[in-house]
Structures are given as C-alpha cells and as structure tokens.
Write an enzyme that holds these catalytic residues in place. Structure first.
Site, PDB file in Angstrom:
ATOM      1  N   GLU A   3     -10.036   5.715   5.581  1.00  0.00           N
ATOM      2  CA  GLU A   3     -11.049   5.328   4.263  1.00  0.00           C
ATOM      3  C   GLU A   3     -10.430   3.638   3.753  1.00  0.00           C
ATOM      4  OE1 GLU A   3     -13.896   6.842   2.633  1.00  0.00           O
ATOM      5  OE2 GLU A   3     -13.827   4.619   2.495  1.00  0.00           O
TER       6      GLU A   3
ATOM      7  N   LYS B 281      -7.018  -1.608   9.865  1.00  0.00           N
ATOM      8  CA  LYS B 281      -8.464  -2.129  10.404  1.00  0.00           C
ATOM      9  C   LYS B 281      -8.215  -2.954  11.765  1.00  0.00           C
ATOM     10  CE  LYS B 281      -7.152  -4.786   7.053  1.00  0.00           C
ATOM     11  NZ  LYS B 281      -6.685  -4.878   5.604  1.00  0.00           N
TER      12      LYS B 281
ATOM     13  N   GLY C 257     -10.821  -1.550   1.021  1.00  0.00           N
ATOM     14  CA  GLY C 257      -9.834  -0.952  -0.148  1.00  0.00           C
ATOM     15  C   GLY C 257     -10.212   0.372  -0.878  1.00  0.00           C
TER      16      GLY C 257
ATOM     17  N   LYS D  34     -12.869  -5.261  10.032  1.00  0.00           N
ATOM     18  CA  LYS D  34     -13.423  -4.291   8.971  1.00  0.00           C
ATOM     19  C   LYS D  34     -15.237  -3.895   9.631  1.00  0.00           C
ATOM     20  CE  LYS D  34     -10.579  -5.419   5.390  1.00  0.00           C
ATOM     21  NZ  LYS D  34     -10.370  -6.441   4.196  1.00  0.00           N
TER      22      LYS D  34
ATOM     23  N   VAL E 159       0.802  -1.312   0.077  1.00  0.00           N
ATOM     24  CA  VAL E 159      -0.060  -0.118   0.075  1.00  0.00           C
ATOM     25  C   VAL E 159       0.931   1.323  -0.260  1.00  0.00           C
ATOM     26  CG1 VAL E 159      -1.942   1.265   1.153  1.00  0.00           C
ATOM     27  CG2 VAL E 159      -1.628  -1.352   1.196  1.00  0.00           C
TER      28      VAL E 159
ATOM     29  N   GLU F 272      -3.052 -10.393   4.221  1.00  0.00           N
ATOM     30  CA  GLU F 272      -2.511  -9.609   5.176  1.00  0.00           C
ATOM     31  C   GLU F 272      -0.987 -10.339   5.365  1.00  0.00           C
ATOM     32  OE1 GLU F 272      -3.888  -7.123   6.907  1.00  0.00           O
ATOM     33  OE2 GLU F 272      -5.158  -7.260   5.263  1.00  0.00           O
TER      34      GLU F 272
HETATM   35  P1  NAP Z   1       3.119  -4.967   3.730  1.00  0.00           P
HETATM   36  O1  NAP Z   1       3.132  -5.055   2.035  1.00  0.00           O
HETATM   37  O2  NAP Z   1       3.401  -6.242   4.222  1.00  0.00           O
HETATM   38  O3  NAP Z   1       4.075  -3.877   4.147  1.00  0.00           O
HETATM   39  C1  NAP Z   1       4.323  -3.429   5.421  1.00  0.00           C
HETATM   40  C2  NAP Z   1       5.424  -2.369   5.528  1.00  0.00           C
HETATM   41  O4  NAP Z   1       5.417  -2.062   6.792  1.00  0.00           O
HETATM   42  C3  NAP Z   1       6.755  -2.817   5.172  1.00  0.00           C
HETATM   43  O5  NAP Z   1       7.489  -1.602   4.367  1.00  0.00           O
HETATM   44  C4  NAP Z   1       7.490  -3.149   6.349  1.00  0.00           C
HETATM   45  O6  NAP Z   1       8.721  -3.100   6.239  1.00  0.00           O
HETATM   46  C5  NAP Z   1       6.918  -1.913   7.253  1.00  0.00           C
HETATM   47  N1  NAP Z   1       6.888  -2.646   8.608  1.00  0.00           N
HETATM   48  C6  NAP Z   1       6.400  -3.752   9.216  1.00  0.00           C
HETATM   49  N2  NAP Z   1       6.575  -3.820  10.469  1.00  0.00           N
HETATM   50  C7  NAP Z   1       7.483  -2.669  10.713  1.00  0.00           C
HETATM   51  C8  NAP Z   1       8.048  -2.404  11.944  1.00  0.00           C
HETATM   52  N3  NAP Z   1       7.981  -3.108  13.077  1.00  0.00           N
HETATM   53  N4  NAP Z   1       8.693  -1.158  11.782  1.00  0.00           N
HETATM   54  C9  NAP Z   1       9.176  -0.270  10.383  1.00  0.00           C
HETATM   55  N5  NAP Z   1       8.227  -0.736   9.533  1.00  0.00           N
HETATM   56  C10 NAP Z   1       7.769  -1.881   9.553  1.00  0.00           C
HETATM   57  O7  NAP Z   1       1.612  -4.580   4.128  1.00  0.00           O
HETATM   58  P2  NAP Z   1       0.362  -3.790   2.963  1.00  0.00           P
HETATM   59  O8  NAP Z   1      -0.204  -5.215   2.388  1.00  0.00           O
HETATM   60  O9  NAP Z   1       0.809  -2.838   2.604  1.00  0.00           O
HETATM   61  O10 NAP Z   1      -0.565  -3.201   4.282  1.00  0.00           O
HETATM   62  C11 NAP Z   1      -0.247  -2.279   4.903  1.00  0.00           C
HETATM   63  C12 NAP Z   1      -1.585  -2.033   5.867  1.00  0.00           C
HETATM   64  O11 NAP Z   1      -2.387  -1.656   5.033  1.00  0.00           O
HETATM   65  C13 NAP Z   1      -2.039  -3.218   6.860  1.00  0.00           C
HETATM   66  O12 NAP Z   1      -2.803  -2.527   7.916  1.00  0.00           O
HETATM   67  C14 NAP Z   1      -3.130  -3.640   6.187  1.00  0.00           C
HETATM   68  O13 NAP Z   1      -4.131  -4.344   6.585  1.00  0.00           O
HETATM   69  C15 NAP Z   1      -3.759  -2.460   5.181  1.00  0.00           C
HETATM   70  N6  NAP Z   1      -4.443  -2.831   3.977  1.00  0.00           N
HETATM   71  C16 NAP Z   1      -3.595  -3.528   2.827  1.00  0.00           C
HETATM   72  C17 NAP Z   1      -4.482  -3.505   1.861  1.00  0.00           C
HETATM   73  C18 NAP Z   1      -3.607  -4.554   0.752  1.00  0.00           C
HETATM   74  O14 NAP Z   1      -4.436  -4.687  -0.323  1.00  0.00           O
HETATM   75  N7  NAP Z   1      -2.479  -4.894   0.841  1.00  0.00           N
HETATM   76  C19 NAP Z   1      -5.602  -3.314   1.657  1.00  0.00           C
HETATM   77  C20 NAP Z   1      -6.464  -2.658   2.763  1.00  0.00           C
HETATM   78  C21 NAP Z   1      -5.743  -2.309   3.748  1.00  0.00           C
HETATM   79  P3  NAP Z   1       9.898  -3.697   5.017  1.00  0.00           P
HETATM   80  O15 NAP Z   1       9.424  -3.056   3.690  1.00  0.00           O
HETATM   81  O16 NAP Z   1      11.242  -3.155   5.587  1.00  0.00           O
HETATM   82  O17 NAP Z   1       9.524  -5.098   5.503  1.00  0.00           O
HETATM   83  N1  HSE Z   2      -6.057  -8.701   3.165  1.00  0.00           N
HETATM   84  C1  HSE Z   2      -6.925  -7.666   2.964  1.00  0.00           C
HETATM   85  C2  HSE Z   2      -8.054  -8.558   1.930  1.00  0.00           C
HETATM   86  C3  HSE Z   2      -6.563  -6.578   2.485  1.00  0.00           C
HETATM   87  O1  HSE Z   2      -7.872  -9.670   1.337  1.00  0.00           O
HETATM   88  O2  HSE Z   2      -9.287  -8.016   1.874  1.00  0.00           O
HETATM   89  C4  HSE Z   2      -7.707  -5.486   2.452  1.00  0.00           C
HETATM   90  O3  HSE Z   2      -7.849  -4.973   3.585  1.00  0.00           O
END
Ligand code: NAP
Ligand code: HSE
Length: 431
Positions: free
Chosen positions: A130, A106, A135, A206, A14, A191
C-alpha cells in the site's frame, strides 16, 4: 493466541515512522487484531549509526539480512530499505521461505514485480505494498478492492511528493529549483537518489504498480515514456499561470480499444482542477471506472507517518489473513503471472500542447511559425508574444488544439531548423 512478529529491513524515514506508530497505537492495534505487534529484528546498513528512536522492547539490530529470513519466529518481513539489489534478494528469499512481505518499494515492484508476485502466489503468501504508491493515500486498496468490479478507463495522478513540493514552491514562493529540492530532502520526502524524483522515474515506478492493479497486466518500465521536471523554468511557470494553467508532473494511463496509452510528463493543467490545486508533498489520483465514474483521492504522498500508516495497514491486513488462513490477494487478479500489456505507441497519442519558442524578433516570424504548424495539421488555440523592442531574444508562446504527438514532434523538428529560432523549443502537453 500467538502475537505477530515482525522483522523490519530498513530503519530510515519510513521504518522509524512505522515503529513509532506501532508503539503509539499499540492498544488500538490490539483492539483491531486481538494480538500485539512485536518488532523482533531490525536490519540496517550501519549498526553504529546514532538512532533518534528505537522501539522500547530493544529489538535485535543486525546488518545481516539472513538473520531475518532464517528466524522462524518472524511472520512478516517489512522491506523499507529501497533500491532493487539487496531488497530483491531479501524479498525473494522471504517469499520462498513462506514469509509474508510488506514493502514500500515501488522501484522493486516496477522492475521485479512480475516474478515476485508469481513467487508469492506459488508459496501462498502475501506481498503487500500500500505504501509504494502515494504514501498515506489508500490507492492500492481502492483499485484492488473498492473498484474491483469496474473496468478502469483512465488514471491520472500526481504521484511524487518531492517533484510536487518543488513545483509548488517554485510557483507559490518563487523559490529556485535547487533550494526547493534541498528542502524536500530535509523533510524526508526524496529518494536516496533524488534524480528518481525529479526525472519522473519514481513516478514511473508507481505508475507501473497502478497499471498492474487497474488493468491486470504487466507494463514494461523500459517502454514507458518518462519526462521529468528538472528543465522547468520560472518563465514557463509564469506563462502557464497567465494562461490559466498550473504545471504539474503527471502520471497518466488510458485504455483505448484494448491498448494502453501511458506515460509520465510535466503538463499544464487548468488551475481550477483539484489535481492542479494539489500542492506541497501532497499527491492526488483521479481514477475513472466504467461504472463508478471518476473518483479522486488526495493526501500526503510522502513522509514518515503517512507512509508508516500505509505500511501498518498492510501488516494488520496480513495479520487477519493469518488468523483466517485465507489466501492473500496480492494483485487483485487470479492469473499469475500476469500477461504483458498491449501498448499504444507514444507517437499515436493525442494532446493539446504548449510551445515556447525563443526567437529573433523580426518580420515574418509569427507567420512562419503558423504556416509550419498548419502544414503539420496543428491548429493554434492562443498566441502570446512578450518581447520589448530592444530585446534580442523574444519568447513566443502558443497553445494548440488537440494534435497527434507524431505531428507535434515533426513540426517542432522543422521549426527548430529556422535561423530565427535561437534555442530549442520547449513543448509540454496541456491536460
Ligand atoms: P531511508 O530513510 O534512506 O532509509 C533506508 C534504510 O534502509 C536505512 O535504515 C538504511 O540503513 C537501510 N539500508 C539501506 N541499504 C541497506 C543495505 N544494503 N543493508 C541494510 N540496510 C540498508 O529510506 P526511506 O525514505 O525510509 O525509504 C524506504 C523505502 O520506502 C524506499 O523504498 C522508498 O522508496 C519507500 N518510500 C519512502 C517514502 C518516504 O516518504 N520517504 C514514501 C513512500 C515510500 P542505515 O540506517 O544504517 O543507513
Ligand atoms: N520520494 C518519494 C516522493 C517518496 O517524493 O514521492 C514517496 O514515494
């Protein structure tokens, strides 16, 4: 006029998506808010990780969250790390330091929302989210703003892209559960702990966020009935299809006489419904207000750009608040902290059900099943037996008319004691 300075905590799916949109739409953003968005600092866990993209202004990359909190230049902290440990500390300290926060987390809001919204209100800052539900679908703004005058009666939704992708792949392409999950992970939907996606936990987080916005109350996560999809078999998917249903993981909340009946569970939905036709990583939410009636929102519930788009919308809204110095509206309700929800105990919920019994094929089985259900006030709507004469194990599928959950579970307990029952009976709600 001062530009808006951002500290982005988390630069994974994200965070990277957001930074790419900020760069791609820079002129458009300036046209909207008459300022530039500058990413000053990025917090990551592993500073030496290869990054496929970094903003062209070369922001400072750190693994120390205090760098963002203590930077007076930063106006908005964007929390995109996930989890509820460092994310909680960071958001709490940011709000206490008078910084606005945007988060997609969330999990954090479901567990610590009550405290964090109260803190934001005390410090007169925004806590916007939001992207935390569905998403790229603007469901938070729909509930907080567009439907603000309606009393919400009912919400049901497909809120997890990963679970929906898995069920869709299993239904349409006959792919097995494990392979479909791997594909969802590769696409960046899942996740960091995919158990959250497949066991209904992410959907539950959520739903807690939506309940707060729709009903103005805090619903304790630990009280919410939560069921996932990991036990769903191709056999149930096929039986459901034959009966005209599609299996979906559904979040549901309804208000009756001031009490909320809520939960997350796999359900059979009539296949012609829009929610049942919501496939792949798409999410859909149906909201019923007492004046607007039913509204359905549909779109991509996960992924870098859809989610980044929702995060950016929050940043731009906060930028406008900063310009006018008005108090940001975080929950849509005046009183902070919000009161706890009055809950309807799950056993008093009512629903039609799907049962799959695994039985020894012998005389009297069908009669015993019917008698036992009748004894517990459960009326059968349809019955299907598919076994061949030589089968040792035969599936029998019943659908029922509406019955109370309490009656359903006591009936199943009785039925599963019979010696002709070879495996625990499978039961799903029909929605
Ligand atoms: P992700 O790809 O796993 O990225 C997580 C990021 O946070 C990475 O850059 C990681 O660092 C960093 N991080 C994790 N733990 C940390 C710590 N202790 N100290 C410093 N940095 C740390 O996660 P994501 O999918 O982008 O999701 C991020 C958030 O958005 C979550 O809350 C998720 O539930 C929410 N979300 C995700 C989506 C989706 O489609 N993916 C959709 C809606 C909401 P490194 O890069 O160094 O590993
Ligand atoms: N892991 C979540 C999903 C990301 O699959 O819907 C969006 O919140």
């Amino acid at each position: 006029m001062k530009n808006i300075h951002l500290g982005i905590a988390g630069f994974g799916t994200v965070g990277t998506g957001l930074a790419k949109i900020i760069e791609k739409n820079a002129d458009w953003i300036e046209k909207r808010i008459d300022k530039k968005l500058i990413i000053d600092k990025i917090l990551v866990q592993n500073k030496s990780k290869e990054r496929s993209f970094l903003p062209s202004n070369n922001p400072f990359i750190t693994d120390n969250y205090k760098e963002l909190i203590n930077d007076e230049q930063i106006d908005i902290i964007v929390e995109l790390m996930g989890g509820k440990d460092l994310a909680y500390t960071l958001v709490k300290e940011a709000l206490a330091a008078g910084k606005h926060v945007v988060t997609a987390n969330k999990y954090l809001l479901a567990v610590h929302g009550k405290e964090l919204f109260a803190l934001a209100s005390t410090h007169n800052v925004g806590l916007f989210y939001e992207a935390s539900v569905a998403g790229g679908i603007p469901v938070i703004k729909t509930l907080r703003e567009s439907l603000t005058g309606d009393k919400i009666e009912h919400i049901c939704g497909i809120l997890n892209g990963t679970a929906n992708y898995i069920l869709s792949e299993m239904t349409a392409n006959g792919i097995d559960f494990k392979k479909a999950l791997e594909q969802a992970q590769d696409l960046g939907y899942a996740e960091s702990d995919p158990t959250f996606d497949i066991e209904g936990i992410d959907t539950a987080h959520k739903l807690i966020v939506l309940i707060r916005l729709a009903f103005g109350v805090d619903y304790p996560l630990e009280e919410l009935p939560i069921y996932g999809i990991s036990q769903i078999t191709k056999q149930d998917i096929h039986f459901a299809q034959e009966l005209g249903y599609t299996i979906k993981l559904l979040a549901h909340v309804a208000e009756t006489d001031g009490k909320l009946e809520a939960g997350v569970f796999p359900v059979l939905m009539p296949s012609h419904l829009l929610l049942a036709k919501t496939d792949s990583n798409y999410n859909a939410i149906s909201i019923t207000g007492n004046a607007a009636g039913a509204i359905t929102l549909h779109g991509q519930g996960a992924g870098d750009f859809p989610t980044g788009s929702a995060v950016l919308a929050d940043i731009l809204e906060l930028a406008k608040h900063m310009h006018t110095q008005t108090q940001p509206d975080n929950t849509g309700f005046n009183n902070s902290p919000l009161q706890d929800a009055q809950m309807l105990a799950p056993e008093f919920a009512t629903s039609a059900y799907y049962f799959r019994f695994t039985v020894k094929d012998k005389p009297g089985v069908m009669a015993s099943l019917s008698t036992c259900l009748a004894k517990h006030n459960i009326s059968i709507a349809q019955a299907v037996q598919k076994g061949k004469p030589q089968d040792i194990e035969t599936p029998i599928v019943f659908t029922t008319h509406t019955a109370s959950t309490k009656d359903i579970f006591t009936a199943l307990e009785d039925i599963d004691k019979h010696d002709f029952i070879l495996k625990p009976t499978v039961a799903y709600r029909i929605f």
